[in-house]
Motif scaffolding. Structure first.
Motif, PDB file in Angstrom:
ATOM      1  N   ASP A 177      -5.532   6.191  -3.594  1.00  0.00           N
ATOM      2  CA  ASP A 177      -4.713   6.124  -2.386  1.00  0.00           C
ATOM      3  C   ASP A 177      -5.172   5.056  -1.394  1.00  0.00           C
ATOM      4  O   ASP A 177      -4.611   3.990  -1.290  1.00  0.00           O
ATOM      5  CB  ASP A 177      -4.716   7.524  -1.751  1.00  0.00           C
ATOM      6  CG  ASP A 177      -3.879   7.572  -0.499  1.00  0.00           C
ATOM      7  OD1 ASP A 177      -3.336   6.528  -0.127  1.00  0.00           O
ATOM      8  OD2 ASP A 177      -3.756   8.645   0.093  1.00  0.00           O
TER       9      ASP A 177
ATOM     10  N   TRP B 129      -1.060  -4.106   1.704  1.00  0.00           N
ATOM     11  CA  TRP B 129      -0.368  -2.936   2.265  1.00  0.00           C
ATOM     12  C   TRP B 129       0.824  -3.430   3.072  1.00  0.00           C
ATOM     13  O   TRP B 129       0.649  -3.990   4.148  1.00  0.00           O
ATOM     14  CB  TRP B 129      -1.323  -2.114   3.150  1.00  0.00           C
ATOM     15  CG  TRP B 129      -2.284  -1.316   2.317  1.00  0.00           C
ATOM     16  CD1 TRP B 129      -3.499  -1.729   1.877  1.00  0.00           C
ATOM     17  CD2 TRP B 129      -2.076  -0.003   1.794  1.00  0.00           C
ATOM     18  NE1 TRP B 129      -4.063  -0.745   1.095  1.00  0.00           N
ATOM     19  CE2 TRP B 129      -3.219   0.329   1.038  1.00  0.00           C
ATOM     20  CE3 TRP B 129      -1.039   0.930   1.886  1.00  0.00           C
ATOM     21  CZ2 TRP B 129      -3.352   1.546   0.371  1.00  0.00           C
ATOM     22  CZ3 TRP B 129      -1.175   2.148   1.238  1.00  0.00           C
ATOM     23  CH2 TRP B 129      -2.321   2.443   0.491  1.00  0.00           C
ATOM     24  N   THR B 130       2.014  -3.203   2.560  1.00  0.00           N
ATOM     25  CA  THR B 130       3.221  -3.673   3.222  1.00  0.00           C
ATOM     26  C   THR B 130       3.392  -2.967   4.560  1.00  0.00           C
ATOM     27  O   THR B 130       3.416  -1.738   4.599  1.00  0.00           O
ATOM     28  CB  THR B 130       4.452  -3.384   2.353  1.00  0.00           C
ATOM     29  OG1 THR B 130       4.188  -3.883   1.050  1.00  0.00           O
ATOM     30  CG2 THR B 130       5.685  -4.055   2.924  1.00  0.00           C
TER      31      THR B 130
ATOM     32  N   TYR C 195       1.807  -0.085  11.025  1.00  0.00           N
ATOM     33  CA  TYR C 195       1.777   0.912   9.960  1.00  0.00           C
ATOM     34  C   TYR C 195       2.046   2.266  10.577  1.00  0.00           C
ATOM     35  O   TYR C 195       2.192   2.384  11.797  1.00  0.00           O
ATOM     36  CB  TYR C 195       0.416   0.885   9.247  1.00  0.00           C
ATOM     37  CG  TYR C 195       0.181  -0.423   8.533  1.00  0.00           C
ATOM     38  CD1 TYR C 195       0.600  -0.605   7.223  1.00  0.00           C
ATOM     39  CD2 TYR C 195      -0.420  -1.495   9.191  1.00  0.00           C
ATOM     40  CE1 TYR C 195       0.425  -1.811   6.576  1.00  0.00           C
ATOM     41  CE2 TYR C 195      -0.608  -2.707   8.557  1.00  0.00           C
ATOM     42  CZ  TYR C 195      -0.184  -2.864   7.247  1.00  0.00           C
ATOM     43  OH  TYR C 195      -0.351  -4.063   6.613  1.00  0.00           O
ATOM     44  N   ARG C 196       2.102   3.310   9.705  1.00  0.00           N
ATOM     45  CA  ARG C 196       2.448   4.620  10.257  1.00  0.00           C
ATOM     46  C   ARG C 196       1.390   5.084  11.261  1.00  0.00           C
ATOM     47  O   ARG C 196       1.710   5.563  12.330  1.00  0.00           O
ATOM     48  CB  ARG C 196       2.574   5.665   9.139  1.00  0.00           C
ATOM     49  CG  ARG C 196       3.132   6.979   9.661  1.00  0.00           C
ATOM     50  CD  ARG C 196       3.165   8.033   8.600  1.00  0.00           C
ATOM     51  NE  ARG C 196       1.811   8.365   8.150  1.00  0.00           N
ATOM     52  CZ  ARG C 196       1.556   9.308   7.261  1.00  0.00           C
ATOM     53  NH1 ARG C 196       2.528   9.981   6.700  1.00  0.00           N
ATOM     54  NH2 ARG C 196       0.324   9.567   6.897  1.00  0.00           N
TER      55      ARG C 196
ATOM     56  N   GLY D 211       7.221   5.613   8.858  1.00  0.00           N
ATOM     57  CA  GLY D 211       7.271   6.061   7.463  1.00  0.00           C
ATOM     58  C   GLY D 211       5.913   5.942   6.789  1.00  0.00           C
ATOM     59  O   GLY D 211       5.012   5.281   7.301  1.00  0.00           O
TER      60      GLY D 211
ATOM     61  N   ASP E  47       2.869   4.820   4.747  1.00  0.00           N
ATOM     62  CA  ASP E  47       2.375   3.557   4.215  1.00  0.00           C
ATOM     63  C   ASP E  47       2.238   3.634   2.707  1.00  0.00           C
ATOM     64  O   ASP E  47       2.523   2.686   1.990  1.00  0.00           O
ATOM     65  CB  ASP E  47       1.004   3.221   4.815  1.00  0.00           C
ATOM     66  CG  ASP E  47       1.102   3.009   6.317  1.00  0.00           C
ATOM     67  OD1 ASP E  47       2.214   2.745   6.804  1.00  0.00           O
ATOM     68  OD2 ASP E  47       0.070   3.123   6.984  1.00  0.00           O
ATOM     69  N   PHE E  48       1.773   4.806   2.214  1.00  0.00           N
ATOM     70  CA  PHE E  48       1.539   4.978   0.778  1.00  0.00           C
ATOM     71  C   PHE E  48       2.844   4.835  -0.002  1.00  0.00           C
ATOM     72  O   PHE E  48       2.924   4.110  -0.989  1.00  0.00           O
ATOM     73  CB  PHE E  48       0.909   6.346   0.511  1.00  0.00           C
ATOM     74  CG  PHE E  48       0.694   6.618  -0.947  1.00  0.00           C
ATOM     75  CD1 PHE E  48      -0.349   6.032  -1.637  1.00  0.00           C
ATOM     76  CD2 PHE E  48       1.556   7.454  -1.643  1.00  0.00           C
ATOM     77  CE1 PHE E  48      -0.532   6.261  -2.986  1.00  0.00           C
ATOM     78  CE2 PHE E  48       1.375   7.691  -2.987  1.00  0.00           C
ATOM     79  CZ  PHE E  48       0.326   7.090  -3.659  1.00  0.00           C
TER      80      PHE E  48
ATOM     81  N   ARG F 136       5.593   3.381   0.984  1.00  0.00           N
ATOM     82  CA  ARG F 136       6.134   2.036   1.120  1.00  0.00           C
ATOM     83  C   ARG F 136       5.464   1.090   0.131  1.00  0.00           C
ATOM     84  O   ARG F 136       6.094   0.258  -0.493  1.00  0.00           O
ATOM     85  CB  ARG F 136       5.915   1.542   2.562  1.00  0.00           C
ATOM     86  CG  ARG F 136       6.716   0.308   2.905  1.00  0.00           C
ATOM     87  CD  ARG F 136       6.408  -0.189   4.316  1.00  0.00           C
ATOM     88  NE  ARG F 136       6.311   0.865   5.288  1.00  0.00           N
ATOM     89  CZ  ARG F 136       5.189   1.188   5.921  1.00  0.00           C
ATOM     90  NH1 ARG F 136       4.084   0.518   5.687  1.00  0.00           N
ATOM     91  NH2 ARG F 136       5.163   2.168   6.799  1.00  0.00           N
ATOM     92  N   GLU F 137       4.122   1.263  -0.034  1.00  0.00           N
ATOM     93  CA  GLU F 137       3.372   0.344  -0.874  1.00  0.00           C
ATOM     94  C   GLU F 137       3.443   0.741  -2.344  1.00  0.00           C
ATOM     95  O   GLU F 137       3.567  -0.095  -3.218  1.00  0.00           O
ATOM     96  CB  GLU F 137       1.905   0.320  -0.405  1.00  0.00           C
ATOM     97  CG  GLU F 137       1.076  -0.755  -1.045  1.00  0.00           C
ATOM     98  CD  GLU F 137       1.665  -2.140  -0.813  1.00  0.00           C
ATOM     99  OE1 GLU F 137       2.074  -2.425   0.317  1.00  0.00           O
ATOM    100  OE2 GLU F 137       1.722  -2.920  -1.790  1.00  0.00           O
TER     101      GLU F 137
END
Lengths: 145, 379
Positions: free
Chosen positions: A28, A74-75, A90-91, B175, B177-178, B180-181
């Motif tokens: 993860d 990481w997009t 990011y979130r 949203g 990150d996991f 999305r990636e």
């Protein structure tokens, strides 16, 4: 191909994919871990506006290249290219790559604290989905309003 | 005189229609905020910015909007007089839904040091989406950052604040990150798990005794073609030749079953008829060839028989049981390899019943062209 071989192949495919899923989920990680593993940490207050939870790192690359590398791993949900640096949302965290002597500072803040810290830049620009129109087609914003 | 008046009226109408093409494209409040930021950055960086967005839409008013800094909304500044500059041009063309052509969007960024890559996120798909106006504004907004990144204009010192105003909190959640990636990869792997299990399950059930016992118990047997019921003593007519069925080899491998029948005619010519009903109904007529006519080791990946090349399609070992005259033991195991001609419809097979390899060439036969005359029932 015999029936037995086809059954074995089917089970092997399912098993390999299951193992892959377990691997992906187990590995993860997060963008914070990614940044911490790749960039040299510096004291958080090296960069102006630091909060108690802020973390800071040093990158040898300029802000755009640094942000590109982080975003490739990481997009981000949103990205902002500004003359003060590049900001990635990011979130849970806000990652900023700010110019510094040819390289950049990277700051990692919890997202609400980062939003407050960089409000002069990201304020009015992030999370304003409802404030915009509905695209260009069929008249778009500015028409018939 | 009437004619002149009509021409003047037409010209007047055209003039009235003309300015409609210059209608604004963006929501006034949204573009003003972006424009103000652009002007502040231009002043601080000693740079110039310009942008043009052209919209063509047959289902709504088309328009062109321009702006820049210095200068403000309405015009692109004279960039040639600036030390560093960037110019953004976006064109968006929607076509009528009845048209075969696709909607198009182009984005181009030029600068004092040549063309620049378009801002992140400003893709054709994004500009054509129902958030297209938002992406276009974000692209304008990104110009000062792009110019700083290329070194043509200075970066500005970080701007920070102690707090965010309570009336402008950070909006909608971003949203996971996991997902999305890695969401796409996880979904793909999940599909692989389901697909692999389904494949194995189908192969397990198909041809297994479970299906056979269920069909037997509930009488769910399907209608059978007469060639599936052949037995020694039957007469078989293929292509106008009548053959007497001398013996049958029934094969079984991992639940799959098929049969081969030895035929001969009154002149003593011998052929084998194979019947495989496991996937549709495959029937083929075979003729044994002397090993001297075979180039290559029977069972190997490829063979040449009588000048024709064959490639192996399947190989295995099956149990067989013989009835009638077959020239084989009453039962045992048989190694086999099936071949298909490299070009053309020809088939070949190699079989090993313990004594040595036997090679045959064959051709598929249409079951419906085969006439079966059953042997008289013996009481």
């Amino acid at each position: 191909m015999t029936r037995r071989l086809r059954i074995i192949l089917g089970l092997a495919l399912a098993g390999a994919c299951l193992a892959g899923m377990v691997g992906v989920v187990a590995a993860d990680g997060s963008v914070t871990q990614h940044v911490a593993a790749r960039y040299q940490p510096v004291p958080a207050d090296t960069v102006p506006g630091a909060r108690p939870d802020s973390r800071a790192f040093r990158s040898a690359d300029p802000p755009a290249a640094t942000a590109d590398a982080i975003a490739a791993a990481w997009t981000p949900a949103e990205r902002l290219d500004d003359p003060t640096g590049v900001y990635l949302r990011y979130r849970d965290v806000l990652v900023a790559a700010l110019p510094a002597d040819g390289g950049s500072w990277i700051t990692v803040d919890r997202v609400q604290q980062g939003y407050a810290r960089y409000y002069p830049v990201v304020g009015h620009r992030w999370g304003r989905r409802t404030g915009f129109g509905e695209g260009f087609r069929g008249g778009g914003p500015g028409f018939g309003k | 005189m009437t004619g002149v008046r009509a021409v003047l009226l037409l010209a007047g109408l055209l003039l009235v229609a003309g300015p409609a093409a210059a209608q604004p494209v963006f929501d006034a409040a949204d573009v003003t905020v972006v424009q103000q930021r652009l002007e502040r950055a231009a002043a601080a960086q000693d740079a110039c910015y310009g942008w043009t967005v052209s919209l063509t839409d047959p289902t709504g008013p088309s328009g062109v909007q321009q702006g820049g800094a210095p200068g403000g909304l309405g015009a692109v500044p004279d960039l040639a007089r600036c030390r560093a500059w960037a110019l953004l041009e976006i064109t968006i063309t929607f076509v009528p839904e009845t048209s075969d052509a696709a909607d198009r969007a182009t984005i181009r960024v030029d600068s004092s040091a040549g063309a620049l890559p378009p801002p992140a996120g400003a893709t054709e798909a994004a500009l054509l989406s129902d958030r297209g106006d938002e992406f276009a504004l974000a692209a304008i907004d990104a110009l000062p950052g792009l110019l700083a990144q290329t070194g043509q204009a200075p970066f500005l010192p970080p701007a920070t604040s102690p707090t965010a105003p309570a009336d402008d909190p950070l909006g909608a959640a971003a949203g996971s990150d996991f997902l999305r990636e890695r969401g796409g990869l996880v979904a793909l792997l999940g599909l692989g798990v389901v697909g692999g299990l389904a494949w194995a399950g189908i192969e397990f059930v198909r041809g297994s005794d479970v299906v056979r016992s269920l069909t037997d118990r509930y009488g769910l047997t399907r209608a059978r073609h007469p060639v599936e019921l052949l037995q020694p003593g039957d007469v078989v007519a293929v292509d106008g030749t009548e053959w007497l069925l001398r013996g049958t080899l029934a094969y079984e491998e991992d639940g799959y079953r098929w049969a081969e029948h030895l035929l001969d005619d009154t002149a003593g010519t011998r052929r084998w008829l194979s019947v495989d009903a496991s996937e549709g109904l495959d029937v083929a007529l075979w003729e044994t060839v002397p090993l001297a006519a075979v180039t290559g080791e029977p069972g190997a990946g490829q063979l040449v028989i009588g000048g024709t090349g064959y490639l192996r399609t399947e190989r295995g070992r099956a149990r067989f049981t013989a009835t009638g005259t077959t020239g084989t033991p009453a039962s045992g195991t048989c190694d086999y390899a099936d071949y298909r001609a490299i070009s053309g419809p020809g088939l070949a097979a190699a079989e090993h019943y313990g004594g040595g390899w036997e090679v045959s060439v064959g051709r598929t036969a249409n079951p419906h062209d085969i006439v079966v005359i059953p042997a008289p029932q013996q009481e």
